[in-house]
Design an enzyme around this catalytic site. Structure first.
Site, short mmCIF file in Angstrom:
data_model
loop_
_atom_site.label_atom_id
_atom_site.label_comp_id
_atom_site.label_asym_id
_atom_site.label_seq_id
_atom_site.Cartn_x
_atom_site.Cartn_y
_atom_site.Cartn_z
N HIS A 1 0.84 -1.36 -0.10
CA HIS A 1 0.10 0.07 0.03
C HIS A 1 0.87 1.19 0.03
O HIS A 1 0.49 2.42 -0.14
CB HIS A 1 -0.94 0.03 1.24
CG HIS A 1 -0.41 -0.10 2.40
ND1 HIS A 1 0.23 -1.01 3.16
CD2 HIS A 1 -0.43 0.93 3.27
CE1 HIS A 1 0.53 -0.56 4.36
NE2 HIS A 1 0.30 0.81 4.64
N ASP B 1 9.23 -6.44 8.06
CA ASP B 1 7.92 -5.78 8.14
C ASP B 1 7.90 -4.54 7.27
O ASP B 1 6.93 -4.26 6.57
CB ASP B 1 7.25 -5.55 9.59
CG ASP B 1 6.06 -4.99 9.74
OD1 ASP B 1 5.15 -5.42 8.94
OD2 ASP B 1 5.85 -3.97 10.31
N HIS C 1 7.86 -2.13 2.07
CA HIS C 1 7.51 -0.81 2.00
C HIS C 1 8.73 0.04 1.56
O HIS C 1 8.60 0.76 0.56
CB HIS C 1 6.86 -0.19 3.18
CG HIS C 1 5.64 -1.09 3.66
ND1 HIS C 1 4.75 -1.41 2.74
CD2 HIS C 1 5.29 -1.37 4.88
CE1 HIS C 1 3.77 -2.28 3.50
NE2 HIS C 1 3.92 -1.95 4.65
N LYS D 1 9.77 1.28 15.62
CA LYS D 1 8.46 1.53 16.45
C LYS D 1 8.58 2.02 17.89
O LYS D 1 9.84 2.21 18.35
CB LYS D 1 7.64 0.13 16.82
CG LYS D 1 7.18 -0.62 15.55
CD LYS D 1 6.37 -1.85 16.02
CE LYS D 1 5.49 -2.48 15.01
NZ LYS D 1 4.42 -1.40 14.39
P1 NDP Z 1 -4.66 -12.08 10.85
O1 NDP Z 1 -3.69 -12.89 11.64
O2 NDP Z 1 -5.69 -11.20 11.58
O3 NDP Z 1 -5.55 -13.19 10.00
C1 NDP Z 1 -6.57 -12.97 9.24
C2 NDP Z 1 -7.22 -14.18 9.14
O4 NDP Z 1 -6.66 -15.34 8.66
C3 NDP Z 1 -7.98 -14.61 10.33
O5 NDP Z 1 -8.89 -13.69 11.04
C4 NDP Z 1 -8.33 -16.04 10.18
O6 NDP Z 1 -9.63 -16.16 10.04
C5 NDP Z 1 -7.59 -16.51 9.06
N1 NDP Z 1 -6.49 -17.53 9.16
C6 NDP Z 1 -5.72 -17.72 10.21
N2 NDP Z 1 -4.94 -18.78 10.26
C7 NDP Z 1 -5.43 -19.39 9.18
C8 NDP Z 1 -5.14 -20.54 8.66
N3 NDP Z 1 -4.07 -21.46 9.42
N4 NDP Z 1 -5.88 -21.04 7.65
C9 NDP Z 1 -6.77 -20.48 7.04
N5 NDP Z 1 -7.19 -19.22 7.57
C10 NDP Z 1 -6.63 -18.63 8.31
O7 NDP Z 1 -4.00 -11.40 9.74
P2 NDP Z 1 -4.24 -9.61 9.19
O8 NDP Z 1 -5.67 -9.55 9.04
O9 NDP Z 1 -3.61 -8.92 10.25
O10 NDP Z 1 -3.21 -9.63 8.10
C11 NDP Z 1 -3.53 -10.52 7.00
C12 NDP Z 1 -2.70 -10.12 5.91
O11 NDP Z 1 -2.06 -8.89 5.62
C13 NDP Z 1 -1.28 -10.72 6.22
O12 NDP Z 1 -0.47 -11.21 5.04
C14 NDP Z 1 -0.39 -9.79 6.93
O13 NDP Z 1 0.96 -9.90 6.82
C15 NDP Z 1 -0.81 -8.42 5.81
N6 NDP Z 1 -0.85 -7.16 6.39
C16 NDP Z 1 -1.51 -6.79 7.53
C17 NDP Z 1 -1.77 -5.61 7.90
C18 NDP Z 1 -2.24 -5.07 9.18
O14 NDP Z 1 -2.23 -3.99 9.65
N7 NDP Z 1 -3.32 -6.08 9.84
C19 NDP Z 1 -0.88 -4.26 7.31
C20 NDP Z 1 -0.28 -4.76 6.18
C21 NDP Z 1 -0.48 -6.22 5.63
P3 NDP Z 1 -10.64 -17.50 10.47
O15 NDP Z 1 -10.13 -17.93 11.59
O16 NDP Z 1 -12.01 -16.82 10.36
O17 NDP Z 1 -10.25 -18.36 9.28
#
Ligand code: NDP
Length: 465
Positions: free
Chosen positions: A170, A227, A232, A336
């Protein structure tokens, strides 16, 4: 391409979806152009995850995100009402049957998933019968190292073509990055000095007040280098260091920025940091106050394994081995829990060849500064003192860059929805970014560079300033 599109968000119960993706979509409705609204017309947003969630709850999540950006009106309501949630595990082929039944028209699969499951899901997708026009959007980090990124690229290539893959960063949608391109290539003031003849060093800094904020699960295995710098800040470097492209069309711009990264390597010249010869530095915060908030030691934060030695502040020096930039250090830094954090691209210019005799007072290094927060451009100059003729004083000319209601994620989504990968990271570039930082990862894993400490709320270890 079809008139209708389904945006399928995998990992829709996660932080990224709620905090950045859905508000990004909302910001396109609130502040986008007619072309953006046309893209959103006929869009069905399906959220999916293993967590139990009803479609009503999901619509509530979309609505809240839209409201936070001021998205309202007919299009916002229609998008909310059409949204659906499907409970599914994206790593299980059988669960895709239910997911694909919901898809209308073209398909965009957004991987808002932990990086550890991306390859598994890509393998599953390769065996599925997907809609004819399918695009994939993937988050960073893209793999764990160069080899891993190559492997992931190969897996994705079995699903769709490179043009249909959006590796999201982003920062490429950040106003300052877009402004850097605009200022450089459209003003005589900037481009003629944008080279080693005039520029002494380039600093790309993204420090922040935020600490771990409960994200130990991800951050403690990543750290500041992976990270922020590996993704970025290297993307920002690619825009600063690129040769002027013939056009800003996807192929020209991405070829030019990729060439800049291919020429980039860890600094091997003279020492560039005042007190060390190391081309990389790392540190982590100890307890302290940041903007009125108390932070405990990073090492004692919940979920942190102190023995991992994860850095919360990283700095590396790079060189761009081209005729334009040879000999100019590019210093990338992100930390950070930093007090009064800087977030900027700074080009420090070399002194003028000759200063007329007889002038007195304090000048200052000439600098072009592009600030991230708020988006701003300023020129630090040696100016006329004002009190006496020919006396010199530091002076600054600055101004805000135009604001946009469209967030950085909105910019990224504009490209994804519009099938335009200009602001997406190309597969070869994702590999290059790992190649550039690999020597640092290797030397840190061997403990060749000490893990220093800084109190939260300071600017980093005292020896760094
Ligand atoms: P999360 O750790 O919150 O995971 C997102 C969702 O993925 C979870 O809510 C879960 O949903 C699902 N998940 C977790 N483990 C598994 C698994 N083993 N198999 C299938 N589904 C799974 O991640 P974020 O939302 O923080 O980030 C998502 C992506 O975005 C990552 O690659 C991160 O690096 C990237 N990112 C995040 C940022 C942020 O600020 N959060 C910023 C920039 C990039 P459920 O349990 O419902 O399946």
């Amino acid at each position: 391409m079809s008139d209708s599109t389904t945006l399928l968000i995998l990992g829709a119960s996660g932080d990224l979806t709620e905090r950045l993706l859905l508000p990004g979509l909302g910001s396109l409705i609130a502040g986008g152009e007619q072309t953006d609204l046309d893209l959103l017309d006929g869009l069905t947003v399906i959220g999916s995850g293993r967590s139990e969630k009803s479609t009503e709850e999901w619509r509530g999540t979309v609505k809240t995100a839209f409201e936070s950006t001021g998205a309202k009106g007919d299009l916002a309501s229609r998008t909310i009402d059409a949204a659906e949630y499907v409970v599914a595990d994206p790593t299980k082929q059988d669960d895709w049957r239910g997911l694909l039944q919901k898809v209308q028209g073209d398909l965009i699969v957004y991987f808002a998933l932990p990086p550890s499951v991306v390859a598994t899901v890509a393998n599953v997708l390769a065996d599925l019968d997907l809609p004819e026009h399918t695009e994939l959007a993937l988050e960073k980090p893209f793999g764990n190292d160069a080899e891993d990124a190559v492997h992931l690229n190969e897996q994705l290539a079995k699903v769709v073509s490179e043009q249909q893959i959006h590796r999201v960063d982003h920062f490429l949608g950040h106003r300052v990055v877009l402004a850097t391109l605009a200022l450089r290539f459209n003003n005589r003031l900037f481009e003629p000095v944008w080279n080693a003849e005039s520029v002494e060093r380039v600093e790309i800094t993204y420090d922040e007040e935020l600490g771990l904020e409960g994200r130990a699960g991800y951050y403690d295995t990543a750290g500041a280098l992976r990270d922020m710098l590996q993704s970025h800040l290297l993307q920002v470097l690619s825009v600063v260091a690129t040769e002027p492209p013939a056009s800003i069309a996807e192929i020209d711009l991405r070829d030019a920025t990729a060439a800049a990264l291919r020429a980039t390597a860890l600094w091997s010249g003279d020492p560039v940091f005042p007190n060390t010869t190391a081309p990389s530095r790392r540190a982590r915060y100890t307890a302290g106050e940041v903007a009125g908030r108390h932070f405990p030691d990073y090492a004692s934060e919940e979920g942190v394994d102190a023995d991992r030695g994860t850095e919360t502040l990283a700095q590396i020096a790079l060189e761009v081995r081209t005729a334009r930039w040879a000999g100019v250090p590019f210093i990338l830094r992100s930390g950070k829990a930093i007090g009064q954090p800087a977030a900027s691209i700074v080009l420090t210019l070399r002194p003028v060849n000759h200063r007329p005799d007889g002038q007195t007072g304090d000048g200052q290094a000439e600098r072009i500064v592009l600030g991230f927060k708020p988006p701003r451009v300023s020129l630090s100059l040696t100016a006329e003192g004002g009190s006496m003729p020919f006396e010199l004083e530091p002076g600054t000319v600055d101004g805000d860059l135009p604001k946009s209601a469209v967030t950085e994620y909105g910019e990224v989504l504009r490209g994804v929805l519009g099938d335009d990968p200009t602001l997406s990271v190309r597969g070869d570039v994702a590999v290059q970014c790992w190649r550039i930082v690999q020597p640092v990862l290797d030397s840190w894993s061997k403990n060749e560079v000490p893990l220093e400490e800084y109190a939260a709320g300071t600017k980093g270890p005292a020896s760094w300033t």
